[in-house]
Design a protein around this motif. Structure first.
Motif, PDB file in Angstrom:
ATOM      1  N   LYS A 285      -4.984  -4.121 -11.135  1.00 19.21           N
ATOM      2  CA  LYS A 285      -4.420  -5.469 -10.107  1.00 19.21           C
ATOM      3  C   LYS A 285      -4.474  -4.771  -8.687  1.00 19.21           C
ATOM      4  CE  LYS A 285      -3.525  -8.339 -13.697  1.00 19.21           C
ATOM      5  NZ  LYS A 285      -2.686  -8.841 -14.440  1.00 19.21           N
ATOM      6  N   TRP A 286      -4.581  -5.277  -8.223  1.00 22.00           N
ATOM      7  CA  TRP A 286      -4.158  -5.042  -6.422  1.00 22.00           C
ATOM      8  C   TRP A 286      -3.744  -6.132  -5.846  1.00 22.00           C
ATOM      9  CZ3 TRP A 286      -9.255  -5.455  -8.262  1.00 22.00           C
ATOM     10  CH2 TRP A 286      -9.966  -5.631  -7.157  1.00 22.00           C
ATOM     11  N   THR A 287      -3.188  -6.137  -4.953  1.00 24.68           N
ATOM     12  CA  THR A 287      -1.965  -7.213  -4.297  1.00 24.68           C
ATOM     13  C   THR A 287      -2.075  -6.766  -2.594  1.00 24.68           C
ATOM     14  OG1 THR A 287       0.351  -6.383  -4.033  1.00 24.68           O
ATOM     15  CG2 THR A 287      -0.161  -7.706  -5.924  1.00 24.68           C
ATOM     16  N   ASN A 288      -1.312  -7.517  -2.009  1.00 20.79           N
ATOM     17  CA  ASN A 288      -1.837  -6.888  -0.042  1.00 20.79           C
ATOM     18  C   ASN A 288      -0.444  -5.968   0.231  1.00 20.79           C
ATOM     19  OD1 ASN A 288       0.779  -8.980  -0.441  1.00 20.79           O
ATOM     20  ND2 ASN A 288      -0.053  -9.688   1.386  1.00 20.79           N
ATOM     21  N   THR A 289       0.180  -5.124  -1.244  1.00 20.14           N
ATOM     22  CA  THR A 289       0.618  -4.279  -0.416  1.00 20.14           C
ATOM     23  C   THR A 289       0.988  -3.742  -2.226  1.00 20.14           C
ATOM     24  OG1 THR A 289       2.602  -5.191  -1.911  1.00 20.14           O
ATOM     25  CG2 THR A 289       3.096  -5.367   0.257  1.00 20.14           C
ATOM     26  N   ALA A 290       0.248  -3.420  -2.933  1.00 18.95           N
ATOM     27  CA  ALA A 290       0.520  -2.346  -4.118  1.00 18.95           C
ATOM     28  C   ALA A 290      -0.906  -2.563  -5.161  1.00 18.95           C
ATOM     29  CB  ALA A 290       1.359  -3.169  -5.872  1.00 18.95           C
ATOM     30  N   PHE A 291      -1.042  -1.669  -5.725  1.00 18.17           N
ATOM     31  CA  PHE A 291      -2.043  -1.117  -6.193  1.00 18.17           C
ATOM     32  C   PHE A 291      -1.375  -1.211  -7.756  1.00 18.17           C
ATOM     33  CE2 PHE A 291      -4.351   1.840  -9.360  1.00 18.17           C
ATOM     34  CZ  PHE A 291      -5.658   0.917  -9.421  1.00 18.17           C
ATOM     35  N   LEU A 292      -2.028  -1.790  -8.792  1.00 17.94           N
ATOM     36  CA  LEU A 292      -1.486  -2.042 -10.471  1.00 17.94           C
ATOM     37  C   LEU A 292      -2.087  -1.195 -11.510  1.00 17.94           C
ATOM     38  CD1 LEU A 292      -0.386  -4.756  -9.039  1.00 17.94           C
ATOM     39  CD2 LEU A 292       1.612  -4.172 -10.674  1.00 17.94           C
ATOM     40  N   ILE A 293      -1.668  -0.434 -12.348  1.00 19.14           N
ATOM     41  CA  ILE A 293      -2.515  -0.111 -13.600  1.00 19.14           C
ATOM     42  C   ILE A 293      -1.536  -0.369 -14.348  1.00 19.14           C
ATOM     43  CG2 ILE A 293      -1.737   2.186 -14.080  1.00 19.14           C
ATOM     44  CD1 ILE A 293      -5.213   2.267 -14.147  1.00 19.14           C
ATOM     45  N   ASN A 294      -2.624  -1.519 -15.646  1.00 11.28           N
ATOM     46  CA  ASN A 294      -1.674  -1.479 -16.385  1.00 11.28           C
ATOM     47  C   ASN A 294      -0.226  -2.760 -16.347  1.00 11.28           C
ATOM     48  OD1 ASN A 294      -3.363  -1.168 -18.267  1.00 11.28           O
ATOM     49  ND2 ASN A 294      -2.223   1.249 -18.467  1.00 11.28           N
ATOM     50  N   ASN A 295      -0.909  -2.988 -14.670  1.00 15.04           N
ATOM     51  CA  ASN A 295       0.566  -3.976 -14.321  1.00 15.04           C
ATOM     52  C   ASN A 295       1.579  -3.034 -14.089  1.00 15.04           C
ATOM     53  OD1 ASN A 295      -0.151  -6.350 -14.577  1.00 15.04           O
ATOM     54  ND2 ASN A 295       0.505  -6.938 -16.768  1.00 15.04           N
ATOM     55  N   LYS A 296       1.806  -1.534 -14.454  1.00 11.45           N
ATOM     56  CA  LYS A 296       2.840  -0.966 -13.085  1.00 11.45           C
ATOM     57  C   LYS A 296       2.205  -1.103 -11.893  1.00 11.45           C
ATOM     58  CE  LYS A 296       5.260   1.318 -17.093  1.00 11.45           C
ATOM     59  NZ  LYS A 296       6.007   1.837 -17.674  1.00 11.45           N
ATOM     60  N   PRO A 297       2.938  -0.738 -10.761  1.00 13.86           N
ATOM     61  CA  PRO A 297       2.018   0.154  -9.498  1.00 13.86           C
ATOM     62  C   PRO A 297       1.977   1.801  -9.765  1.00 13.86           C
ATOM     63  CG  PRO A 297       4.437  -1.294  -9.553  1.00 13.86           C
ATOM     64  CD  PRO A 297       4.519  -1.354 -10.671  1.00 13.86           C
ATOM     65  N   ALA A 298       1.199   1.720  -8.895  1.00 17.69           N
ATOM     66  CA  ALA A 298       0.883   3.720  -9.025  1.00 17.69           C
ATOM     67  C   ALA A 298       0.914   4.289  -7.900  1.00 17.69           C
ATOM     68  CB  ALA A 298      -0.412   3.617  -9.916  1.00 17.69           C
ATOM     69  N   TYR A 299       1.386   4.676  -7.709  1.00 18.89           N
ATOM     70  CA  TYR A 299       1.061   5.836  -6.796  1.00 18.89           C
ATOM     71  C   TYR A 299       0.307   7.138  -6.729  1.00 18.89           C
ATOM     72  CZ  TYR A 299       2.851   8.053  -2.525  1.00 18.89           C
ATOM     73  OH  TYR A 299       3.214   8.435  -1.139  1.00 18.89           O
ATOM     74  N   LEU A 300      -0.998   6.877  -5.948  1.00 19.79           N
ATOM     75  CA  LEU A 300      -1.776   8.538  -5.577  1.00 19.79           C
ATOM     76  C   LEU A 300      -1.654   9.564  -5.455  1.00 19.79           C
ATOM     77  CD1 LEU A 300      -4.878   5.879  -5.118  1.00 19.79           C
ATOM     78  CD2 LEU A 300      -3.610   6.473  -7.816  1.00 19.79           C
ATOM     79  N   ARG A 301      -0.587  10.435  -6.899  1.00 22.35           N
ATOM     80  CA  ARG A 301      -1.095  11.630  -6.202  1.00 22.35           C
ATOM     81  C   ARG A 301      -2.705  12.679  -6.151  1.00 22.35           C
ATOM     82  NH1 ARG A 301       2.579  10.332 -10.299  1.00 22.35           N
ATOM     83  NH2 ARG A 301       1.570  12.208 -11.660  1.00 22.35           N
ATOM     84  N   GLY A 302      -2.975  13.088  -4.919  1.00 25.84           N
ATOM     85  CA  GLY A 302      -3.608  13.716  -5.418  1.00 25.84           C
ATOM     86  C   GLY A 302      -4.713  14.339  -4.115  1.00 25.84           C
ATOM     87  N   PHE A 303      -5.643  14.435  -4.224  1.00 31.94           N
ATOM     88  CA  PHE A 303      -7.004  15.660  -3.523  1.00 31.94           C
ATOM     89  C   PHE A 303      -7.845  14.484  -2.565  1.00 31.94           C
ATOM     90  CE2 PHE A 303      -5.417  18.183  -6.910  1.00 31.94           C
ATOM     91  CZ  PHE A 303      -5.156  19.190  -6.390  1.00 31.94           C
ATOM     92  N   GLY A 304      -8.860  15.303  -1.702  1.00 30.62           N
ATOM     93  CA  GLY A 304     -10.062  15.402  -1.997  1.00 30.62           C
ATOM     94  C   GLY A 304     -10.172  16.281  -2.001  1.00 30.62           C
ATOM     95  N   ARG A 305     -11.742  16.055  -2.874  1.00 34.78           N
ATOM     96  CA  ARG A 305     -12.492  17.966  -3.289  1.00 34.78           C
ATOM     97  C   ARG A 305     -13.725  17.570  -2.990  1.00 34.78           C
ATOM     98  NH1 ARG A 305     -12.597  17.560  -9.550  1.00 34.78           N
ATOM     99  NH2 ARG A 305     -12.774  19.908  -8.881  1.00 34.78           N
ATOM    100  N   HIS A 306     -14.985  19.015  -4.053  1.00 34.47           N
ATOM    101  CA  HIS A 306     -15.832  18.943  -3.522  1.00 34.47           C
ATOM    102  C   HIS A 306     -16.182  19.914  -4.459  1.00 34.47           C
ATOM    103  CE1 HIS A 306     -17.404  17.953   0.217  1.00 34.47           C
ATOM    104  NE2 HIS A 306     -16.150  18.532   0.402  1.00 34.47           N
ATOM    105  N   GLU A 307     -18.069  19.171  -4.928  1.00 38.60           N
ATOM    106  CA  GLU A 307     -18.540  19.925  -6.134  1.00 38.60           C
ATOM    107  C   GLU A 307     -18.550  20.739  -5.941  1.00 38.60           C
ATOM    108  OE1 GLU A 307     -21.479  17.068  -7.672  1.00 38.60           O
ATOM    109  OE2 GLU A 307     -21.001  17.069  -9.125  1.00 38.60           O
ATOM    110  N   ASP A 308     -18.108  22.052  -5.420  1.00 41.60           N
ATOM    111  CA  ASP A 308     -18.730  23.524  -5.086  1.00 41.60           C
ATOM    112  C   ASP A 308     -18.084  24.504  -5.702  1.00 41.60           C
ATOM    113  OD1 ASP A 308     -19.050  24.805  -1.906  1.00 41.60           O
ATOM    114  OD2 ASP A 308     -17.132  25.574  -2.509  1.00 41.60           O
TER     115      ASP A 308
END
Ligand code: GCB
Length: 627
Positions: free
Chosen positions: A325-348
């Motif tokens: 789900k998403w609201t105008n301030t949050a992204f939720l997975i299984n109704n819990k707000p999730a904070y993305l800790r990630g990367f941009g990547r390449h297949e390389d």
């Protein structure tokens, strides 16, 4: 017009996304899968790009048309061979291979399909001299029933012509430029995107069999109730035709990951009934990595299609139960707000280019988990299905991107191909729990005339295909002139403060970044995340005080971003940070790159730089866990 490419000369043969399914080939009681990976014959189309068509190389063994070399499939031909002529070749190349088809396949009445995971950029395929497949837009699978073209119990030949030419009407875009050289005029490929234009048969080639009436596609969406009941909504499409009076039965069994049956639903003789709902008591949900002690939990949907007179078809689809789900301030997975800790990547990676390689994928996911990340963007194109399987199983959230990068000169022709790439991507990845957003573009010139109506059309197109996931894009255009953000559900932005803008001045980062992110939110009232930031560093270059390109500078620039991210998180609309890039990667030759782009926190050989340890500390602490 001088024809130099498949795209220019035979575009009429290029297929668009069809309504048929593109399920990954999986062995079962009713299906056999045979890999055509291995060494193929290969040659460049020389002296001119269309000589292979003129001389009809698909009518005979490639080795009879002239000298061939052996080329591994999957791999990028323009990375694996140490020959500048092959690396820099612009235009067509040809592959062929002999393969055996058992007589028993005919005796069992099998239908045989040929499936490519990805050929970049455009391909035409012949089986025993018959043109059977054409596909444009690399990075996506294509397939066809080739039963009628096969010789059972004998050797068969498959021939593939591959074109790496990119034009203003391809996705991604490129241009051809004529230059004069010591040996006469030459055409070179130019493009603005910052990764190498790898080409060839990049992913596995399979033959697989099905019965005559077969499971063609499956759509799954999931949900759960407050009292712990998992819900799987399914819709199954079948292919092949029933004889008059023949009935169709479909039974579905859900297996948990200890292979225990959870629930069986049986539907009989009713095409409407191929849709339905399965309920699982005390369901285990699919959770992202470090959000739960058992991340990436997958059930298996075992589908059995039976007809009165045909052999049953069995297909097993991995399924994760989760909600987005998403609201105008949050992204939720299984109704819990999730904070993305990630990367941009390449297949390389070196030697294989973009060639799919299980050892490399295993190492990459090991490193993603070692560092405590929970997500990445498939910048700047769809990744191999095998790579996506790892994401499902390890609980890594994916921002799934189509190959639209640095788009300019918006035209109807381009729009058609852009939406085709998204249709094919969504058809391929729609059932994956790991896919949390569709990214419709990276850094388009979204301040250009027509960008507004162009992206409005793209966004509506995607929403019509899948309303269950938010759409996003990685925007680089300045906030006041951008016309793309208004069409997204979640705003992603790329910014290189203290790198391309005021290099050396990390002191500008915190205030600029906080200010810009807040303005994106204020302008659109949508959640915001940072899809790219970073600095190149040459592994082993140390300089004190820090200086651009040193490991110290990359770490310092990251620290300043972390300070800004911490403030932004407290403001409650900022949903994630994705550093550019997971690993160093190859680019076109340019004086602004030392052997390629060095913004990786790992080298191309996947060794950690100082920045990897720095990011690891942050990501584990963001997950509120000590490793
Ligand atoms: C970007 C692009 C990415 C480049 C990166 C860079 O904004 O999206 O493809 O590689 O900058 O390092 O310049």
């Amino acid at each position: 017009m001088r024809c130099t490419s498949l795209l220019v000369c035979v575009s009429a043969l290029v297929t668009c996304a069809s309504s048929a399914g593109i399920l990954y080939p999986r062995e079962s009681e009713s299906r056999e899968v045979k890999s055509l990976d291995g060494m193929w014959n290969f040659r460049l189309s020389l002296p001119d790009s269309l000589v292979g068509f003129k001389e009809r190389w698909y009518m005979k063994d490639l080795s009879k048309t002239g000298p061939v070399i052996q080329m591994p499939v999957p791999s990028s031909y323009n990375d694996v061979i140490v020959d500048k002529k092959i690396r820099d070749h612009v235009g067509l190349v040809w592959y062929d291979k002999s393969f055996f088809v058992p007589e028993s396949w005919r005796q069992q009445g099998y239908r045989v399909c040929l499936r490519f995971g990805s050929v970049n950029y455009a391909a035409q395929v012949w089986v025993n001299t018959h043109l059977v497949l054409s596909h444009e837009i690399g990075h996506l699978p294509f397939q066809r029933d080739i039963t009628a073209n096969l010789k059972f119990g004998r050797l068969n030949r498959i021939t593939v012509a591959v074109d790496n030419v990119l034009l203003q009407t391809t996705v991604p875009q490129g241009s051809l430029q004529n230059i004069s050289t010591n040996t006469g005029p030459k055409t070179i490929q130019t493009y603005t995107f910052d990764f190498f234009n790898y080409a060839g048969i990049h992913r596995s080639v399979f033959l697989y069999t099905t019965p005559i009436v077969y499971i063609d596609d499956v759509d799954v969406t999931t949900n759960y109730t407050e009292d712990g009941v998992g819900i799987i909504n399914y819709n199954i499409q079948y292919g092949g035709s029933l004889s008059s009076g023949e009935t169709l039965n479909c039974s579905i069994t859900v297996l948990n990951n200890e292979n225990v049956r959870e629930k069986i639903t049986v539907i009989t003789n009713d095409e409407e009934g191929l849709s339905g709902v399965i309920k699982i008591e005390n369901a285990k949900l699919w959770w992202p990595y470090l959000m739960h002690e058992e991340p990436g939990y997958m059930y298996t949907l075992e589908i059995r299609l039976s007809t009165t007179w045909n052999v049953d078809d069995v297909y097993r689809l991995p399924v994760g139960i989760r909600t987005i789900k998403w609201t105008n301030t949050a992204f939720l997975i299984n109704n819990k707000p999730a904070y993305l800790r990630g990367f941009g990547r390449h297949e390389d990676s070196d030697i294989r280019g973009k060639g799919m390689d299980y050892a490399l994928v295993t190492r990459d996911y090991d490193l993603i988990k070692w560092i405590g990340a929970n997500s990445y963007r498939t910048s700047h194109y769809p990744y191999a299905e095998e790579i996506m399987d790892f994401a499902d199983k390890h609980g890594i959230m994916i921002v799934d991107e189509c190959p639209s990068v640095d788009t300019v000169n918006f035209s109807d022709k381009l729009l058609k191909k852009h939406t085709t790439s998204l249709a094919e991507l969504i058809k391929r990845d729609k059932n994956r729990p790991s896919v949390i957003m569709w990214s419709i573009a990276n850094e388009p010139r979204s301040d250009q005339k027509d960008a507004d109506s162009y992206f409005k059309s793209v966004a509506i197109f995607v929403k019509n295909l899948d309303g269950s996931r938010p759409i996003t894009a990685a925007i680089a255009t300045q906030l006041d002139t951008d016309q793309l953000g208004q069409h997204l559900d979640i705003i992603g932005f790329n910014r290189y403060n203290a790198w391309y803008t005021l290099p050396g001045h990390t002191e500008i980062i915190k205030s600029r970044l906080e200010d810009e992110a807040a303005k994106w939110h204020a302008k659109h009232n949508k959640p915001v995340f940072m899809t790219e930031y970073g600095a190149d560093s040459y592994a082993g270059l140390h300089m004190g005080p820090s200086f651009v390109w040193s490991e110290e500078y990359q770490v310092e620039l990251m620290s300043e971003h972390f300070r800004a991210f911490d403030t932004l998180r407290s403001k409650n609309f900022f949903i994630g940070e994705m550093i550019w890039n997971f690993a160093d990667f190859k680019t076109e030759q340019t004086v602004t790159r030392v052997g390629g782009n060095k913004k990786g926190i790992f080298t191309r050989q996947r060794e950690p730089k100082s920045s990897a340890y720095h990011l690891r500390k942050r990501y584990w602490s963001l997950a509120n866990r000590l490793d």
